[in-house]
Design an enzyme around this catalytic site. Sequence first.
Site, PDB file in Angstrom:
ATOM      1  N   ASN A   1      11.009  22.409  50.030  1.00  0.00           N
ATOM      2  CA  ASN A   1      11.169  21.124  49.347  1.00  0.00           C
ATOM      3  C   ASN A   1      12.124  21.241  48.160  1.00  0.00           C
ATOM      4  OD1 ASN A   1       9.339  20.008  51.115  1.00  0.00           O
ATOM      5  ND2 ASN A   1       7.584  20.364  49.772  1.00  0.00           N
ATOM      6  N   VAL A   2      12.871  20.193  47.907  1.00  0.00           N
ATOM      7  CA  VAL A   2      13.838  20.195  46.810  1.00  0.00           C
ATOM      8  C   VAL A   2      13.418  19.225  45.705  1.00  0.00           C
ATOM      9  CG1 VAL A   2      15.785  20.890  48.268  1.00  0.00           C
ATOM     10  CG2 VAL A   2      15.288  18.449  47.970  1.00  0.00           C
TER      11      VAL A   2
ATOM     12  N   HIS B   1      15.572  26.047  49.251  1.00  0.00           N
ATOM     13  CA  HIS B   1      16.624  25.048  49.471  1.00  0.00           C
ATOM     14  C   HIS B   1      17.104  24.431  48.161  1.00  0.00           C
ATOM     15  CE1 HIS B   1      15.408  24.423  53.970  1.00  0.00           C
ATOM     16  NE2 HIS B   1      16.086  25.531  53.762  1.00  0.00           N
TER      17      HIS B   1
ATOM     18  N   CYS C   1      31.414  21.285  35.467  1.00  0.00           N
ATOM     19  CA  CYS C   1      30.766  22.463  34.892  1.00  0.00           C
ATOM     20  C   CYS C   1      31.097  22.557  33.411  1.00  0.00           C
ATOM     21  CB  CYS C   1      31.264  23.706  35.627  1.00  0.00           C
ATOM     22  SG  CYS C   1      30.719  25.260  34.904  1.00  0.00           S
TER      23      CYS C   1
ATOM     24  N   THR D   1       5.396  22.534  57.814  1.00  0.00           N
ATOM     25  CA  THR D   1       6.740  22.695  58.363  1.00  0.00           C
ATOM     26  C   THR D   1       6.656  23.365  59.728  1.00  0.00           C
ATOM     27  OG1 THR D   1       8.915  23.739  58.080  1.00  0.00           O
ATOM     28  CG2 THR D   1       7.027  24.919  57.186  1.00  0.00           C
TER      29      THR D   1
HETATM   30 ZN   LIG Z   1      31.909  26.686  36.402  1.00  0.00          ZN
END
Ligand SMILES: [Zn+2]
Length: 190
Positions: free
Chosen positions: A54-55, A89, A143, A182
């Site tokens: 699960n995310v 994940h 970023c 799952t």
């Molecule tokens: Zn970066």
Amino acid sequence: MRSVFCMSTHSFSARRALQAQPNAAHMLLAKLSVPKYLKIVAPAAKSFHLITQNVDGLSVAAAKSLDCQLSSNQARSNYARADSIIQMHGSLFDIRCTNCGHTVQDHSNPLCPSLGTADSLVDNYVDAGLKQVNLDVEDLPRCSLCGALARPGVVWFDEKPYELDKINGLIFKADLCLVIGTSSTVRAGG
Ligand SMILES: [Zn+2]
């Protein structure tokens, strides 16, 4: 610079995940990461690990919630072990650099104004869960270290799950493996 960006329902999913709370199953599994509870159900067990596909971050949220419920004057060994959870994940709330891999947690939604606009375009789109939206590349998250484009810190199709070597090591050493919710199978992409 203008680009056609294939907008998945990531922001929509993150919004739903932000509204969700851990359920009884999340809390029970979190308890197994607390040594004093683990000893009750498995006295000989030396460790417990939860490997989740699960995310939504709810397993981590359950562990944090459990820590809050435990008295602050208890020994640290009686707290949920955050390192016992492996989100193979990834997490919807991790934002990862496409260049250097720098990852930060971000629970804001939308992540930036342009994605908020995109959200409003896909809010009522339910046909395939996928819709193309025109976005300005310059307006997408970057970023903070190197300035490259950032992306959700989740595993997409054809990408390798995180920490596979560690997971394989844990599975080979485990005396008991519970598979919950799952089939452990993945539909091949078209
Ligand atoms: Zn970066």
